[in-house]
Scaffold this motif. Sequence first.
Motif, short mmCIF file in Angstrom:
data_model
loop_
_atom_site.label_atom_id
_atom_site.label_comp_id
_atom_site.label_asym_id
_atom_site.label_seq_id
_atom_site.Cartn_x
_atom_site.Cartn_y
_atom_site.Cartn_z
N TYR A 101 0.84 -1.21 0.00
CA TYR A 101 0.00 0.00 0.00
C TYR A 101 0.87 1.26 0.00
O TYR A 101 0.55 2.27 -0.64
N ARG A 102 1.99 1.18 0.73
CA ARG A 102 2.89 2.33 0.80
C ARG A 102 3.48 2.65 -0.58
O ARG A 102 3.61 3.81 -0.96
N ARG A 103 3.81 1.60 -1.36
CA ARG A 103 4.33 1.82 -2.71
C ARG A 103 3.27 2.50 -3.59
O ARG A 103 3.58 3.38 -4.39
N ALA A 104 2.02 2.03 -3.46
CA ALA A 104 0.95 2.64 -4.24
C ALA A 104 0.81 4.13 -3.92
O ALA A 104 0.66 4.96 -4.82
N VAL A 105 0.92 4.46 -2.64
CA VAL A 105 0.79 5.86 -2.22
C VAL A 105 1.97 6.69 -2.73
O VAL A 105 1.81 7.85 -3.13
N GLN A 106 3.16 6.10 -2.75
CA GLN A 106 4.32 6.83 -3.26
C GLN A 106 4.14 7.20 -4.73
O GLN A 106 4.61 8.25 -5.17
N ILE A 107 3.46 6.34 -5.49
CA ILE A 107 3.25 6.61 -6.92
C ILE A 107 2.21 7.71 -7.11
O ILE A 107 2.39 8.61 -7.92
N GLN A 108 1.11 7.64 -6.35
CA GLN A 108 0.04 8.64 -6.48
C GLN A 108 -0.40 9.11 -5.10
O GLN A 108 -1.47 8.74 -4.60
N PRO A 109 0.40 9.95 -4.47
CA PRO A 109 0.05 10.41 -3.11
C PRO A 109 -1.20 11.27 -3.05
O PRO A 109 -1.76 11.46 -1.98
N GLU A 110 -1.61 11.79 -4.21
CA GLU A 110 -2.79 12.66 -4.21
C GLU A 110 -4.10 11.88 -4.24
O GLU A 110 -5.18 12.47 -4.18
N ARG A 111 -4.01 10.54 -4.31
CA ARG A 111 -5.24 9.74 -4.34
C ARG A 111 -5.70 9.42 -2.92
O ARG A 111 -5.03 8.69 -2.17
N ALA A 112 -6.86 9.92 -2.56
CA ALA A 112 -7.38 9.71 -1.22
C ALA A 112 -7.65 8.23 -0.94
O ALA A 112 -7.44 7.76 0.20
N ASP A 113 -8.11 7.49 -1.97
CA ASP A 113 -8.44 6.09 -1.73
C ASP A 113 -7.20 5.28 -1.37
O ASP A 113 -7.27 4.37 -0.53
N LEU A 114 -6.05 5.62 -1.98
CA LEU A 114 -4.83 4.91 -1.65
C LEU A 114 -4.34 5.25 -0.24
O LEU A 114 -3.87 4.39 0.50
N GLN A 115 -4.46 6.51 0.14
CA GLN A 115 -4.10 6.91 1.50
C GLN A 115 -5.01 6.20 2.52
O GLN A 115 -4.55 5.78 3.58
N TYR A 116 -6.27 6.07 2.15
CA TYR A 116 -7.21 5.38 3.04
C TYR A 116 -6.81 3.91 3.22
O TYR A 116 -6.75 3.40 4.34
N ASN A 117 -6.53 3.26 2.09
CA ASN A 117 -6.14 1.84 2.17
C ASN A 117 -4.88 1.67 3.02
O ASN A 117 -4.77 0.72 3.80
N LEU A 118 -3.92 2.57 2.85
CA LEU A 118 -2.69 2.49 3.63
C LEU A 118 -2.98 2.67 5.11
O LEU A 118 -2.46 1.92 5.96
N GLY A 119 -3.80 3.65 5.43
CA GLY A 119 -4.14 3.89 6.83
C GLY A 119 -4.83 2.71 7.47
O GLY A 119 -4.49 2.31 8.59
N VAL A 120 -5.79 2.13 6.77
CA VAL A 120 -6.50 0.97 7.31
C VAL A 120 -5.55 -0.22 7.46
O VAL A 120 -5.63 -0.97 8.44
N ALA A 121 -4.62 -0.38 6.51
CA ALA A 121 -3.65 -1.47 6.60
C ALA A 121 -2.75 -1.29 7.81
O ALA A 121 -2.45 -2.25 8.54
N TYR A 122 -2.28 -0.08 8.04
CA TYR A 122 -1.48 0.18 9.23
C TYR A 122 -2.27 -0.16 10.50
O TYR A 122 -1.75 -0.76 11.45
N ALA A 123 -3.54 0.23 10.51
CA ALA A 123 -4.37 -0.04 11.69
C ALA A 123 -4.54 -1.54 11.91
O ALA A 123 -4.45 -2.03 13.03
N ARG A 124 -4.78 -2.28 10.82
CA ARG A 124 -4.93 -3.73 10.95
C ARG A 124 -3.65 -4.38 11.45
O ARG A 124 -3.68 -5.39 12.15
N ALA A 125 -2.51 -3.80 11.06
CA ALA A 125 -1.22 -4.33 11.51
C ALA A 125 -0.89 -3.87 12.92
O ALA A 125 0.13 -4.26 13.47
N GLY A 126 -1.76 -3.04 13.49
CA GLY A 126 -1.57 -2.57 14.86
C GLY A 126 -0.70 -1.35 14.99
O GLY A 126 -0.42 -0.89 16.10
N ASP A 127 -0.25 -0.77 13.86
CA ASP A 127 0.60 0.42 13.91
C ASP A 127 -0.29 1.66 13.75
O ASP A 127 -0.37 2.27 12.68
N HIS A 128 -0.94 2.02 14.84
CA HIS A 128 -1.93 3.09 14.76
C HIS A 128 -1.30 4.47 14.61
O HIS A 128 -1.93 5.38 14.06
N ALA A 129 -0.06 4.64 15.05
CA ALA A 129 0.60 5.93 14.86
C ALA A 129 0.78 6.23 13.37
O ALA A 129 0.50 7.35 12.91
N GLN A 130 1.25 5.23 12.60
CA GLN A 130 1.39 5.42 11.16
C GLN A 130 0.02 5.53 10.49
O GLN A 130 -0.15 6.25 9.50
#
Length: 824
Positions: free
Chosen positions: A256-285
């Motif tokens: 997900y982080r790679r996807a965001v690096q390619i298109q950081p302006e896409r809200a859906d990719l930022q959302y997916n990355l945030g949810v993935a961090y949360a599922r992995a337990g890294d809530h700060a990220q």
Amino acid sequence: MWVAFHNRYSDTPNRASRGGATMADNSDAQARFNTGCALLQQRQLGPALAALADAARLRPQWPQASYQLGVALLMSGRPLDAARALEQSLRFKHDYVEAHVALGKALQMLQRVPQAVDHLQKALAIQPDNIEPLLDLALLCQQQDQTQRALELAQRAAVLRPADPNLQNTIGTLLLSWQRPGEAAECFRRSLAVLPNEPATLFQLANCLRTEGSLNDALDLYRRAAALRPAEPGFHSALASCLDALGLKDEAVESYRRAVQIQPERADLQYNLGVAYARAGDHAQAVTALRQCVALNPNDFRSWANLGGSLYEVRESEEALHAFQRALALNPNEAVLHNNLGNALRRLNHHQEAESAYTRAIELEPMHPGLRTSLASLWLAQGRAGESIHVYREAFAMGALSPAAHSDFLLGLHYLPNQDPAKVFEEHLQWARFHAPDASAATVAHSNDRSPDRRLRIGYVSPDFRSQSVGFFMEPILSAYDHAAFEVTCYSDVAKPDAMTARLRSYVDRWRETARWSDQQLTDAVRADEIDIFVDLAGHTGLNRLPAFARKPAPVQVTYLGYADTTGLKTIDYRITDQYADPPGASECYHTEKLIRPFTSAWCYQPPAETPPVAPLPSLTAGRITIGSFSIPAKLNAQLASFWSQVILALPRSRLLLKYHHYEDPTVRRRVQELFTACGIEPDRIEFLGRAPTHREHLQTYDRVDLSLDTFPYHGTTTTCEALWMGVPVITLAGDTHLSRVGVSLLTNAGLGELIARSPDEFVRIAIDLASDRARLAELRAGCRKALSASPLTDREGFIRSLERAYRQLWHRRCAPGPSATGA
């Protein structure tokens, strides 16, 4: 939309005059036609349109000119004008297949579907094997929910051109959209047989396999597609989603982080990355990514909701509250959002508002059992144990049996007076039946070396390796164990470490940060670390890891310290207690564990390094007795209030000082006031205090207290030790179970058995007599700290050596020939 445009026509314009046109007109029309077609092939639409319009004007009866003009108009986004030109073409050539197809496209764009279908069918009637009208008609049928007809047309096209990879991809995409992943996969495989490294085809085949549940095969294809086209964010996002589904959470985050690096302006990719961090337990990220998401798309309630959830996990409660409020402004009827808002309000000690939020959630989804457990938990914390237990039972009847909620229910039973211990024990067994049915895992062989006298590996797990009661009592144990005989690993479930966490970490051989781990991950780690004796420090308190203990990751398992009762798990072999809290023979029948009593006291109290001195007896200057209790309000009940009130009423001008952070909320204060008002205590005789800025300042509050009264039936532990250390005697009422005998153990070990009552009447009498004897109060105040310092309660060396001997005995029992004591 378009396949390819052709300059195919069957009749070249005659040099002879037609319809009154001169030979010069024909020649000029031919030239303009040729120029227009060439420009159209080059996608130069403006000049192409001009040339073809001239050709059609010069030769209005020439169908090819009108057809190519119609195509150019379609490509320019002018379907109405295109339809007119194509209809002109068909007037002079009724069997013109390409014109029927193009007109079908134009009519489809104009939402004139029946007419579009009519022209596509005419094209097929003329050329039944023409691929383009077959696919166009299939798409139209799909849009009209005529799935079977669309499928038949697509399959006809596939038979006509089986080796065309583009065609197979088109048909496969149609089949996948129609929820036919198996057939779609075959199309993509045929395409890959011709073009084996086409990224888009690999990606679509992966989608098919994932839909069918073949996640590992899909994962390989997603990896290949992303490697072949690394700049495509959608490929990385799909790969991440598949990784997440397989439980590979850290790898999912990276994709997900790679996807965001390619298109950081896409809200859906930022959302997916945030949810993935949360599922992995890294809530700060997660917070960082989701903040980017809401900045890009501030009107998406899901993003605000997830941002609030991660802010709550990192204990940024004010910001979490704001995020939940923003989410609710966008979606006011989302029940779970109201529930989460209630959680944030509760943590901020806004109990009344939290209750309103929980109530609203239940109103919106009355049959959602999990929402009821939130309200029940709030009421339990407020001391409304009876109401709380009733709501828990309602929720359980609906199916709300999460391990955590069920554990909260068990904890709540202990706040109710007059409970039948046999029934409470049965409730613990019920928890195990619901949440640990696979207790047969205890029979799985452990590979640990059975040498009885080797260095043992001890593992402790807790969410409270911090400035909290468990942390205070574990510090002396972890700071002074025998490193030569024991290797200690702490599995820390602490979400927000503090200075105490850092100190505890410095004492032990290994420290694992496990707050982000699943129960299975914890189980696997304990096995991999070859822990010999695995110790639970939470029991049925919050964030416990009992589901991991149910998997029997270590050959010997023990519960200790955090919970005043059995776990109910047969996979936990022992429970550490002492002879005063659990007299031999009195409570064994209410435990699945074997009770062991390694030392005189089950607790080892280590006073804080920076302890304020004991202050003079406050009543000597205040002219009145101040009775104090710093326990959680949940431990206060009507029965307790009745005999506490007898003490207060018997002591003129006496006051009651209650301190706990829940008292910062007026709802909690009001409930407690009502308990005592019902017993004749005026509100102005009760003072409430919230949290102190530091632990030292918290202890200094005892400078205002003459005498402390223990709670019943759930005794205090840390509060009793702290009161005694600050020179404040504690009166306790002995009961029949561990939770109502903790005070008996603490006071007996401190040499203060005279402060233990055997009945409510005796409790009242001891308290009144002591409060009336200022000289005795002053004497106790001056001597409590010294007595505690000389008692088994603070005998760190004696306690730890006894505990270590107990661990060694348990291991010897495990290694003895014949059936193991643990069954493992």
